[in-house]
Design a protein around this motif. Structure first.
Motif, mmCIF file in Angstrom:
data_model
loop_
_atom_site.group_PDB
_atom_site.id
_atom_site.type_symbol
_atom_site.label_atom_id
_atom_site.label_comp_id
_atom_site.label_asym_id
_atom_site.label_seq_id
_atom_site.Cartn_x
_atom_site.Cartn_y
_atom_site.Cartn_z
ATOM 1 N N UNK A 173 1.014 -0.848 0.108
ATOM 2 C CA UNK A 173 -0.441 0.011 0.194
ATOM 3 C C UNK A 173 1.009 1.550 -0.517
ATOM 4 N N UNK A 174 2.213 1.414 -0.442
ATOM 5 C CA UNK A 174 2.783 2.445 -0.508
ATOM 6 C C UNK A 174 3.814 2.977 0.921
ATOM 7 N N UNK A 175 2.878 2.384 2.336
ATOM 8 C CA UNK A 175 3.123 2.497 3.476
ATOM 9 C C UNK A 175 4.944 2.260 4.215
ATOM 10 N N UNK A 176 6.126 2.906 4.022
ATOM 11 C CA UNK A 176 6.874 1.676 4.718
ATOM 12 C C UNK A 176 7.550 0.897 6.201
ATOM 13 N N UNK A 177 7.704 -0.356 5.331
ATOM 14 C CA UNK A 177 7.556 -0.913 6.740
ATOM 15 C C UNK A 177 9.031 -1.039 7.643
ATOM 16 N N UNK A 178 9.234 -0.373 9.046
ATOM 17 C CA UNK A 178 11.178 -0.993 8.958
ATOM 18 C C UNK A 178 10.621 -1.092 10.203
ATOM 19 N N UNK A 179 10.538 -2.507 10.185
ATOM 20 C CA UNK A 179 10.799 -3.594 11.965
ATOM 21 C C UNK A 179 11.820 -4.170 12.651
ATOM 22 N N UNK A 180 12.225 -4.694 13.136
ATOM 23 C CA UNK A 180 12.777 -5.090 13.910
ATOM 24 C C UNK A 180 11.921 -5.793 14.790
ATOM 25 N N UNK A 181 12.443 -7.703 14.812
ATOM 26 C CA UNK A 181 11.758 -8.393 15.820
ATOM 27 C C UNK A 181 12.497 -9.608 16.297
ATOM 28 N N UNK A 182 12.185 -10.422 17.346
ATOM 29 C CA UNK A 182 12.691 -11.220 17.638
ATOM 30 C C UNK A 182 12.562 -12.426 17.570
ATOM 31 N N UNK A 183 13.426 -13.241 18.568
ATOM 32 C CA UNK A 183 13.483 -14.946 18.557
ATOM 33 C C UNK A 183 12.244 -15.347 19.312
ATOM 34 N N UNK A 184 11.892 -15.844 19.224
ATOM 35 C CA UNK A 184 10.608 -16.829 19.818
ATOM 36 C C UNK A 184 11.987 -18.007 21.414
ATOM 37 N N UNK A 185 10.383 -17.127 22.691
ATOM 38 C CA UNK A 185 11.291 -18.237 23.375
ATOM 39 C C UNK A 185 9.839 -19.224 24.254
ATOM 40 N N UNK A 186 10.594 -20.447 24.116
ATOM 41 C CA UNK A 186 8.798 -20.977 24.642
ATOM 42 C C UNK A 186 7.879 -21.500 23.635
ATOM 43 N N UNK A 187 6.773 -21.281 24.361
ATOM 44 C CA UNK A 187 5.533 -21.822 23.396
ATOM 45 C C UNK A 187 5.349 -20.642 22.791
ATOM 46 N N UNK A 188 6.148 -19.187 22.709
ATOM 47 C CA UNK A 188 5.787 -17.532 21.494
ATOM 48 C C UNK A 188 7.188 -17.948 20.458
ATOM 49 N N UNK A 189 6.506 -18.237 19.011
ATOM 50 C CA UNK A 189 7.580 -17.947 17.911
ATOM 51 C C UNK A 189 8.221 -16.767 18.417
ATOM 52 N N UNK A 190 9.010 -16.829 16.837
ATOM 53 C CA UNK A 190 9.468 -15.553 16.937
ATOM 54 C C UNK A 190 9.874 -15.039 15.622
ATOM 55 N N UNK A 191 9.226 -13.944 14.824
ATOM 56 C CA UNK A 191 9.858 -13.452 13.165
ATOM 57 C C UNK A 191 10.889 -13.858 12.568
#
Ligand code: URA
Length: 416
Positions: free
Chosen positions: A102-120
């Motif tokens: 849609x033309x909007x800049x996405x500058x994303x920092x993500x983490x690793x998963x720990x436990x049952x929560x996955x990480x991007x």
């Protein structure tokens, strides 16, 4: 000032001042305050809470413990999103290319998963060649050129959170609203975006088990963001049930690609609905559009193929091999059968998350190795009618699959 004075104040229910909170965060990050003193204060906070003002000062001190990313060389309103973490939550993989399309800049920092929560970051790293470590220049160039970059958090981004989170993880102090709010918001603010959409998960597979707690966390995070000059919207979503059909790193990338490609039979409508809501909110915040216009725009880029094209452009731009977005065979595959006839009521997200960790899709400790191809495919979802002995899920792993794990997945299904 010393930690004994801070303990006394907190025990008597008094508020800590900004100077005291700065003293604690700085001292713990630089090593002059030992773990045993920090954990004592964290437990007092876990039990007695923090006022809004204390939570704000904590967030600010954590931001100031390290680098703040400067995204001013990226044109336009930079939008970010954050999920408080869930099982099968691959929403970031889907909504970021929608917004970029849609033309909007996405500058994303993500983490690793720990436990049952996955990480991007783990999900993206499951794609052959995909680079999550980008230099600041590469990151900014990619956002300017492709409108999207997703990278791992840089070394010195909120070092206070790295130390505090590791300590909270082993001292029973993760599930505290002020500590979660400060942890998440410090990282979001230090990452430099102008606007943030918060996806607060609520249910068995989330830190927040009730709507009331989830609302408190959402309000705490929104207040911090707004006080620091960011546009923030929070959305509370269900995490009693896993999201979509796939749980596991590569499996989730494949599901995200299928959804963006319009292959609805390879995913589930709960994931599509959630992604439309989150991307619509991101577009509303970034473009100032109303809900109906934003939702229509999101649906348009999903239907005309531009969102999937943007996803593929983004994967290639970060070195990923598109031909590797396929479900690989694993050494072991087990079909889990329905224990009784009925209609599926809930699929306990916590049990599914634990089973996915046992299969190798998640980490018990930061050092655990991942099996990128491991995971769970939910054949039957909430509302589906099943018969005794029918396959309700498949388990995939390159490790031996324990009976305990199979039983856990079977038990996760409750019939209505
Ligand atoms: N995610 C975070 O980043 N921090 C928390 O404290 C909890 C979830």
């Amino acid at each position: 000032m010393n930690m004994a004075q801070l303990f006394e104040k907190k025990k008597q229910g008094q508020e800590l001042t900004q100077a005291e909170i700065n003293y604690f965060v700085e001292g713990y990050t630089t090593g002059s305050i030992p773990d045993y003193q920090a954990s004592s204060l964290l437990m007092a906070i876990r039990l007695l809470g923090m006022t809004d003002e204390e939570t704000f000062f904590l967030t600010k001190a954590m931001i100031e413990s390290g680098d703040v990313i400067d995204l001013t060389s990226i044109d336009g309103f930079k939008i970010d999103k954050h999920s408080t973490g869930g099982v099968g939550d691959k929403v970031t993989l889907i909504v970021t290319p929608i917004i970029a399309a849609l033309g909007i800049p996405v500058a994303k920092f993500s983490g690793k998963g720990l436990g049952i929560t996955g990480g991007t970051i783990d999900k993206l790293e499951s794609i052959r060649g995909f680079k999550t470590e980008l230099s600041s220049q590469e990151f900014i160039d990619n956002v300017n050129k492709h409108k999207i970059a997703v990278a791992g958090q840089t070394g010195n981004l909120v070092p206070a959170d790295k130390k505090l989170y590791a300590l909270r993880d082993v001292t029973g102090t993760v599930d505290s609203i002020p500590l979660i709010a400060a942890s998440i918001m410090s990282k979001k603010i230090a990452s430099g975006a102008d606007g943030i959409v918060l996806d607060v998960k609520c249910g068995s597979g989330a830190f927040m088990k009730t709507q009331e707690e989830a609302k408190k966390l959402a309000d705490a995070m929104t207040a911090i963001g707004e006080k620091l000059g960011r546009k923030v919207i929070a959305h509370i979503s269900d995490m009693d049930n896993p999201l979509g059909k796939m749980i596991g790193n590569k499996l989730e990338v494949v599901e995200a690609h299928s959804l963006l490609s319009g292959r609805q039979d390879e995913t589930h409508e709960d994931l599509l609905e959630e992604c439309i809501i989150i991307s619509s909110l991101m577009y509303q915040v970034a473009a100032g559009e109303d809900e109906a216009t934003a939702t229509a725009a999101v649906k348009r880029v999903l239907e005309d193929g531009s969102a999937v094209a943007k996803f593929e452009e983004f994967i290639v731009a970060q070195g990923g091999d598109l031909a590797d977005i396929v479900q690989n065979d694993t050494a072991n595959k087990v079909a889990v059968k329905a224990a009784s006839n009925g209609v599926v009521g809930t699929i306990n997200a916590l049990l599914i998350g634990e089973a996915s960790v046992e299969l190798g899709a998640g980490r018990l400790t930061k050092e655990s190795a991942l099996d990128y191809d491991a995971g769970i495919q939910l054949v039957a979802k909430k509302g589906d009618a099943v018969k005794t002995g029918e396959t309700i899920a498949y388990l995939y792993s390159n490790r031996e699959i324990a009976d305990e794990t199979i039983n856990k997945v079977q038990k996760a299904y409750t019939m209505a």
